[in-house]
Design an enzyme around this catalytic site. Structure first.
Site, PDB file in Angstrom:
ATOM      1  CG  ASP A  58      -1.935   1.082   1.261  1.00 16.65           C
ATOM      2  OD1 ASP A  58      -1.724   2.103   0.578  1.00 16.65           O
ATOM      3  OD2 ASP A  58      -2.949   0.928   1.972  1.00 16.65           O
ATOM      4  CG  HIS A  59       3.124   4.086  -3.194  1.00 11.16           C
ATOM      5  ND1 HIS A  59       4.111   4.511  -2.335  1.00 11.16           N
ATOM      6  CD2 HIS A  59       3.620   4.298  -4.441  1.00 11.16           C
ATOM      7  CE1 HIS A  59       5.142   4.960  -3.019  1.00 11.16           C
ATOM      8  NE2 HIS A  59       4.873   4.840  -4.304  1.00 11.16           N
ATOM      9  NE  ARG A  60      -4.124   3.812   1.491  1.00 13.16           N
ATOM     10  CZ  ARG A  60      -5.248   3.373   2.054  1.00 13.16           C
ATOM     11  NH1 ARG A  60      -6.266   4.201   2.231  1.00 13.16           N
ATOM     12  NH2 ARG A  60      -5.351   2.120   2.448  1.00 13.16           N
TER      13      ARG A  60
END
Length: 439
Positions: free
Chosen positions: A411-413
């Site tokens: 999850d790039h967040r």
């Protein structure tokens, strides 16, 4: 007075299930904890044990029925043990009166009831907990009819997969219009809500081109589809790498018999679970969850690793708890046990809860790489494909080496690309040189 056995509490957010198999009939004498029917819920297929011992009088369910907590499924002509009179029953049984769980709106009956069991733990629900559960007199039909909305608006909401009760009306007296339903759906999509509206797109009439057959989804397949649709809302990125398994092959040859003697099998999956626990200690963001509602990141101090298991019923993910505190042998033994439980439909909801990261291995089937989807609310998943012999440049020449493709989706967040690359490099180096984990 005849006793009744009711569908027990099915677990958090599980309101109903499908009867897969009825395992008793009228006249059977059963004991406490004996499985009486098999139930498929959104999360697993499980055998439901009786909390009453005695002679079955009437069986009120059959294969294919949909049941919910509190529904009477068996009556007993005669009983013993847990089926004693209500006056002499234990506090746990005495308190478990009527319908339990938030998924039921039935009013408790005055007849002597059976105990309620939490399927996730196979233990009776305490009387204090049962007594504290609110009793709602109005059923779902009456509640829906009390909502001010025209039939056309209700139909519009159903087509979009929206519960009309969740929509706030802006018309006179709170009346709900089509614009209110559309605004609700838009808000859910924008905020990452859990509406199924995004998936409700009308399909063409395939029968125009030939014979078709439509089969309803099983509960597990439907829940998987819903869960992965929600999981895909996170911005996924996949980092790929390869590990040289020459050292692992030697390790397996030397130690495989020892692990088998303990009751397990020394597989690359068991080793990877141990490696992931060590990698997370170095990169704690891989054991976190994104809390957008509170604009926070939740970091978990435990190291429970989920393992995707392919079963005839669908994909299930049992969890190996505290992998950081277990040896590879212990993990291998536990992995063999939970994988078999998954295939035998014996997993409880507790067996599949609490994971901080998941590993999935498709190497036994084939393929060179794939993009696994993060198992929400986790933020990372590691996929393994089939290893194969490849030429590797070493000491001035090409040598054949068994190379394992690894695919890390994240999850790039909460995880940056550089950290994902470092994390996967640690995993690769630990598989090639195990002492890397203690340096």
């Amino acid at each position: 007075m005849a006793l009744e056995f009711k569908v027990p509490e099915l677990g958090e957010n599980v309101e109903k299930g499908d009867v897969v198999r009825v395992m008793v009939k009228a006249g059977d004498v059963i004991a406490v904890d004996q499985a009486v029917f098999e139930l498929e819920t959104d999360k697993a297929t499980i055998e439901v044990p009786s909390t009453v011992a005695g002679t079955v009088g009437e069986v009120r369910i059959k294969q294919g029925d949909k049941v919910k907590p509190g529904q009477v499924v068996l009556t007993f002509a005669a009983a013993s043990g847990a089926g004693q009179s209500s006056e002499s029953r234990s506090p746990e049984v005495q308190g478990a009166v009527g319908v339990q769980g938030s998924g039921s709106h039935e009013i408790p009956e005055s007849k002597a009831p059976a105990a309620v069991v939490n399927i996730a733990t196979a233990r009776p629900v305490a009387a204090a907990v049962v007594a504290a559960a609110p009793v709602v007199a109005a059923g779902p039909v009456e509640l829906a009819l009390s909502i001010p909305a025209a039939p056309s608006v209700r139909r519009f909401a159903r087509e979009l997969g929206v519960e009309i009760a969740q929509v706030t009306g802006t018309g006179p007296g709170g009346r709900i219009g089509q614009d209110d339903v559309s605004a609700y759906v838009k808000g859910q999509l924008t905020s990452g809500g859990s509406t199924s509206a995004r998936a409700h797109v009308a399909l063409p009439d395939f029968s125009k081109w030939g014979v078709v057959e439509s089969k309803p989804m099983s509960n597990i397949r439907r829940k998987t589809a819903e869960h992965l649709s929600q999981a895909w809302q996170a911005p996924h990125v996949t980092q790929n790498d390869k590990a040289d398994l020459s050292g692992f092959d030697s390790f397996r040859d030397a130690s495989g018999a020892r692990v088998e003697k303990a009751g397990g099998k020394l597989t690359i999956t068991a080793v990877v679970i141990k490696v992931l626990a060590a990698a997370i200690d170095r990169f704690p963001q891989f054991a976190s969850s994104v809390d957008m509602a509170n604009e926070a990141i939740v970091y978990k101090q435990y190291r429970h690793i989920g393992v995707a298991v392919d079963t005839p019923s669908g994909l299930l993910v049992p969890v190996i708890r505290d992998a950081n505190a277990k040896t590879v042998t212990q993990i291998a033994v536990e992995l063999a046990a939970v994988s078999q439980k998954a295939r035998d439909k014996k997993l409880s909801l507790d067996d599949m809860s609490g994971g901080v990261m998941t590993v999935t291995n498709l190497g036994g089937i084939g393929g060179t790489s794939f993009t696994p989807i993060v198992n929400r609310p986790e933020v990372a998943i590691l996929g393994m494909s089939r290893s194969r012999i490849e030429p590797v440049w070493h000491d001035g020449q090409f040598v054949p080496r068994p190379m394992l493709p690894l695919s890390l989706s994240y999850d790039h967040r909460v995880i940056d690309g550089a950290d994902a690359a470092r994390f996967l490099r640690f995993v690769v180096e630990a598989l090639e040189q195990p002492l890397t984990m203690i340096l």
